[in-house]
Motif scaffolding. Structure first.
Motif, short mmCIF file in Angstrom:
data_model
loop_
_atom_site.label_atom_id
_atom_site.label_comp_id
_atom_site.label_asym_id
_atom_site.label_seq_id
_atom_site.Cartn_x
_atom_site.Cartn_y
_atom_site.Cartn_z
N ARG A 61 0.84 -1.21 0.00
CA ARG A 61 0.00 0.00 0.00
C ARG A 61 0.87 1.25 0.00
O ARG A 61 0.58 2.22 -0.72
CB ARG A 61 -0.91 -0.01 1.22
N TYR A 62 1.92 1.23 0.78
CA TYR A 62 2.83 2.38 0.84
C TYR A 62 3.48 2.64 -0.52
O TYR A 62 3.48 3.78 -1.01
CB TYR A 62 3.90 2.13 1.90
N LYS A 63 4.00 1.61 -1.14
CA LYS A 63 4.66 1.77 -2.45
C LYS A 63 3.67 2.22 -3.51
O LYS A 63 3.98 3.06 -4.35
CB LYS A 63 5.32 0.45 -2.87
N ARG A 64 2.48 1.67 -3.46
CA ARG A 64 1.45 2.00 -4.45
C ARG A 64 1.07 3.47 -4.37
O ARG A 64 0.90 4.14 -5.39
CB ARG A 64 0.24 1.11 -4.21
N LEU A 65 0.91 3.98 -3.14
CA LEU A 65 0.50 5.37 -2.95
C LEU A 65 1.66 6.33 -3.13
O LEU A 65 1.46 7.48 -3.54
CB LEU A 65 -0.12 5.54 -1.57
N THR A 66 2.88 5.89 -2.83
CA THR A 66 4.04 6.77 -2.98
C THR A 66 4.19 7.22 -4.43
O THR A 66 4.54 8.37 -4.70
CB THR A 66 5.33 6.05 -2.53
N GLY A 125 1.61 -9.12 0.20
CA GLY A 125 2.15 -8.06 -0.65
C GLY A 125 1.57 -8.03 -2.05
O GLY A 125 1.65 -7.01 -2.75
N ASN A 126 0.95 -9.12 -2.49
CA ASN A 126 0.34 -9.18 -3.84
C ASN A 126 -1.17 -8.95 -3.79
O ASN A 126 -1.87 -9.30 -4.73
CB ASN A 126 0.65 -10.52 -4.50
N TYR A 127 -1.65 -8.36 -2.71
CA TYR A 127 -3.10 -8.18 -2.54
C TYR A 127 -3.70 -7.37 -3.68
O TYR A 127 -4.74 -7.75 -4.24
CB TYR A 127 -3.38 -7.47 -1.21
N PHE A 128 -3.07 -6.27 -4.05
CA PHE A 128 -3.65 -5.39 -5.08
C PHE A 128 -3.60 -6.06 -6.45
O PHE A 128 -4.47 -5.80 -7.29
CB PHE A 128 -2.90 -4.06 -5.10
N ILE A 129 -2.60 -6.91 -6.67
CA ILE A 129 -2.54 -7.63 -7.93
C ILE A 129 -3.67 -8.66 -8.00
O ILE A 129 -4.33 -8.82 -9.03
CB ILE A 129 -1.17 -8.33 -8.09
N ARG A 130 -3.89 -9.35 -6.90
CA ARG A 130 -4.97 -10.36 -6.86
C ARG A 130 -6.34 -9.70 -6.95
O ARG A 130 -7.27 -10.26 -7.54
CB ARG A 130 -4.86 -11.17 -5.56
N ARG A 131 -6.48 -8.51 -6.37
CA ARG A 131 -7.78 -7.84 -6.37
C ARG A 131 -8.18 -7.38 -7.76
O ARG A 131 -9.35 -7.46 -8.16
CB ARG A 131 -7.74 -6.64 -5.41
N ASP A 132 -7.20 -6.88 -8.52
CA ASP A 132 -7.50 -6.38 -9.86
C ASP A 132 -6.33 -6.72 -10.78
O ASP A 132 -5.51 -5.85 -11.11
CB ASP A 132 -7.73 -4.87 -9.82
N PRO A 133 -6.23 -7.98 -11.21
CA PRO A 133 -5.09 -8.39 -12.03
C PRO A 133 -5.01 -7.66 -13.37
O PRO A 133 -3.92 -7.40 -13.87
CB PRO A 133 -5.32 -9.89 -12.22
#
Length: 269
Positions: free
Chosen positions: A194-199, A234-242
């Protein structure tokens, strides 16, 4: 320690450049010898203990200076102040541990958050400021608002004028900030992702505040339901919306000058 280091540099003594701990056993022995008016660099360097003895030549150069009576007086003063503060910290640490004893179940739950350790001060501040009881907060949003982690909302004529976070509990907010640094550095965790994604979109400071908000939200649910932290990965966002993740990856490769063709892999049984 910084004042002592500056004082030694004023005397031409570069001890901190040769040792990792200015208050270590070898350093203290050398400083005491300087206070006792021993100015021979080789004699001082020979006071090194154990593995530090391999650095005697380097220490001899670092201890060559103009250490006078004035420096000896202030060095003794700084060492006494350091020892007094160290003793006070030890006493306070024991007192804090005694006060935290009734909250051990709460500390055990908070210890399950990636990057947050029950031994660090921040965890104890979180417990001290919230009381470890979430019954006083109607929802996670109420707790986040009380902590000062909810963006302000100033809208006029359909335009948002400000999204700055509101003032809140300064002690809790500071502790969450330090805890967020730890969680954002934990590899393979949801909070780091989440931090890397928002940064990339909002910058490091806003990303850190978002991690703080996620942390305090998780804490409310954990302590309310008496459950350990649930790691999303760490792959939550990839799994949520591949598909979105794939588009972003392709866009980045295009920006680097690559032409990408996607060929989906066949699912294996």
């Amino acid at each position: 320690m910084q004042r002592l280091e500056k004082l030694l540099e004023d005397a031409g003594i570069k001890l901190s450049a040769a040792v990792s701990d200015l208050m270590g056993v070898s350093s203290r022995a050398m400083l005491q010898a300087l206070i006792d008016r021993q100015n021979d660099p080789q004699v001082l360097a020979d006071l090194a203990k154990r593995w530090m003895r391999s650095k005697i030549p380097e220490l001899g150069q670092a201890l060559t200076g103009r250490f006078r009576e004035h420096h000896a007086f202030l060095t003794r003063l700084y060492l006494d102040q350091y020892d007094q503060l160290t003793s006070a910290i030890k006493q306070l640490t024991v007192r804090v541990e005694e006060a935290m004893a009734p909250f051990r179940p709460v500390l055990d739950l908070l210890d399950t958050i990636p990057g947050v350790n029950r031994a660090v001060v921040e965890v104890k501040v979180i417990v001290a400021e919230t009381g470890g009881d979430m019954a006083r907060f109607a929802s996670a949003k109420n707790l986040a608002s009380w902590a000062g982690l909810c963006p302000g909302h100033h809208e006029s004529a359909g335009k948002v004028r400000s999204t700055r976070v509101r003032p809140g509990n300064a002690h809790l907010k500071g502790a969450l900030g330090m805890a967020a640094f730890g969680t954002a550095r934990t590899k393979g965790s949801y909070l780091q992702a989440r931090y890397k994604r928002l940064t990339a979109r909002r910058g490091p400071m806003r990303a850190l505040i978002a991690v703080e908000h996620s942390t305090i939200t998780a804490i409310w649910h954990m302590l309310t339901d008496n459950v350990a932290y649930h790691e999303l990965g760490g792959n939550y966002f990839i799994r949520r919306d591949p598909e979105r993740a794939a588009r972003r990856a392709v866009t980045r490769l295009n920006e680097l000058g690559y032409r990408v063709t996607l060929d989906p892999m066949e699912a294996t049984g």
